[in-house]
Structure formats: C-alpha cells, structure tokens
Design an enzyme around this catalytic site. Structure first.
Site, mmCIF file in Angstrom:
data_model
loop_
_atom_site.group_PDB
_atom_site.id
_atom_site.type_symbol
_atom_site.label_atom_id
_atom_site.label_comp_id
_atom_site.label_asym_id
_atom_site.label_seq_id
_atom_site.Cartn_x
_atom_site.Cartn_y
_atom_site.Cartn_z
ATOM 1 N N CYS A 158 0.853 -1.184 0.000
ATOM 2 C CA CYS A 158 0.000 0.000 0.000
ATOM 3 C C CYS A 158 0.897 1.245 0.000
ATOM 4 O O CYS A 158 1.761 1.387 0.872
ATOM 5 C CB CYS A 158 -0.903 0.010 1.231
ATOM 6 N N ASP A 160 -0.180 -5.740 0.745
ATOM 7 C CA ASP A 160 -1.496 -6.074 0.212
ATOM 8 C C ASP A 160 -1.405 -7.466 -0.395
ATOM 9 O O ASP A 160 -0.439 -7.774 -1.104
ATOM 10 C CB ASP A 160 -1.926 -5.073 -0.868
#
Length: 144
Positions: free
Chosen positions: A45, A52
């Site tokens: 992110c 992620d």
C-alpha cells in the site's frame, strides 16, 4: 548459498514488461481460453506501507504468443516491494501483458483480501480491435 542469491536476484528490482517471456501459440487458428491463477500476489500500500495480498486471475485468448509461466511468476514477484494502489497495479499488469502477448482478448481480475473491513475486486479487460472472432466469442469475460 548460490540458489539463495539467484532467488533474491529474481525478485529484487522493479517490475518491467521486458521480464515477461513468450512462446509461440501452436494453435493460432483456433480461439481457446487460457486461465492462470496466482493466489499469492503481494504488493505494498503506497499510503501505509503495509503489504497487500490478493489473487490474480488471468483469462486470455491468445493470438500468436502465450506467456511463459516462470517469467510471469518472477515478474509478479517484483511487485512485492512496489508501493502501488490496487487499481493501478491491475491496469499496469494488464497493459504489460497486452503489450508483450498481443492477445485477441484478455481479462485480469485482482481479488484483494479485506483491509480495514473493505474487500476490493478490480477487473480490467482488453479486446483486440481487429479480432474477427469477437462476435462469436463464448468466453465469460468479453460478452460477445
């Protein structure tokens, strides 16, 4: 020790479409669908720096070329340290694959694990302009 260095070299650096390798489609006169699923995709992110996790599903109808899977795996692993939004990474991967493969049709679905109680699923499509078979396509993605 040598294998550890090779593995580290394979995933270090930035993702680049030149890392994707192809082989010739043995059946270019036939429309058929290839599906690859990568259940362990990771990126970062760009806002929080947190990892992620997601599952990428590639569905495509090849023209002259098909993607070589080891190169696809190594290319995708390069995103592990890349700070990039879900929407951007999904579109970037599709653009890179389309540029290298020039498929008749391609769909990429990126299904990310929930973060902060929100589940995100990004789907992007590409249809070759002069693809003669698009009117009679039976694949789920293009709707032709």
């Amino acid at each position: 020790m040598k294998q550890e260095k090779q593995t580290k070299d394979a995933v270090s650096g930035k993702p680049d479409r030149s890392q994707l390798e192809v082989f010739q489609n043995s059946y270019p006169n036939r429309d058929y669908t290839i599906e690859h699923v990568c259940p362990e995709f990771t990126s970062v992110c760009p806002k929080t720096g947190q990892p992620d996790f997601g599952t990428l599903t590639f569905e495509y109808i090849p023209d002259q070329k098909c993607v070589e899977l080891k190169s696809l795996k190594l290319y995708l692993q390069k995103f592990r340290n890349e700070g990039i939004f879900y929407e951007n990474v999904t579109n970037r991967i599709l653009d890179d694959l389309v540029a290298v493969l020039e498929p008749r049709y391609m769909r990429l679905t990126a299904d990310f694990t929930p973060r902060g109680g929100i589940h995100s699923k990004i789907t992007v499509d590409y249809i070759q302009e002069d693809w003669a078979g698009e009117d009679s396509c039976s694949c789920e993605g293009c709707g032709k």
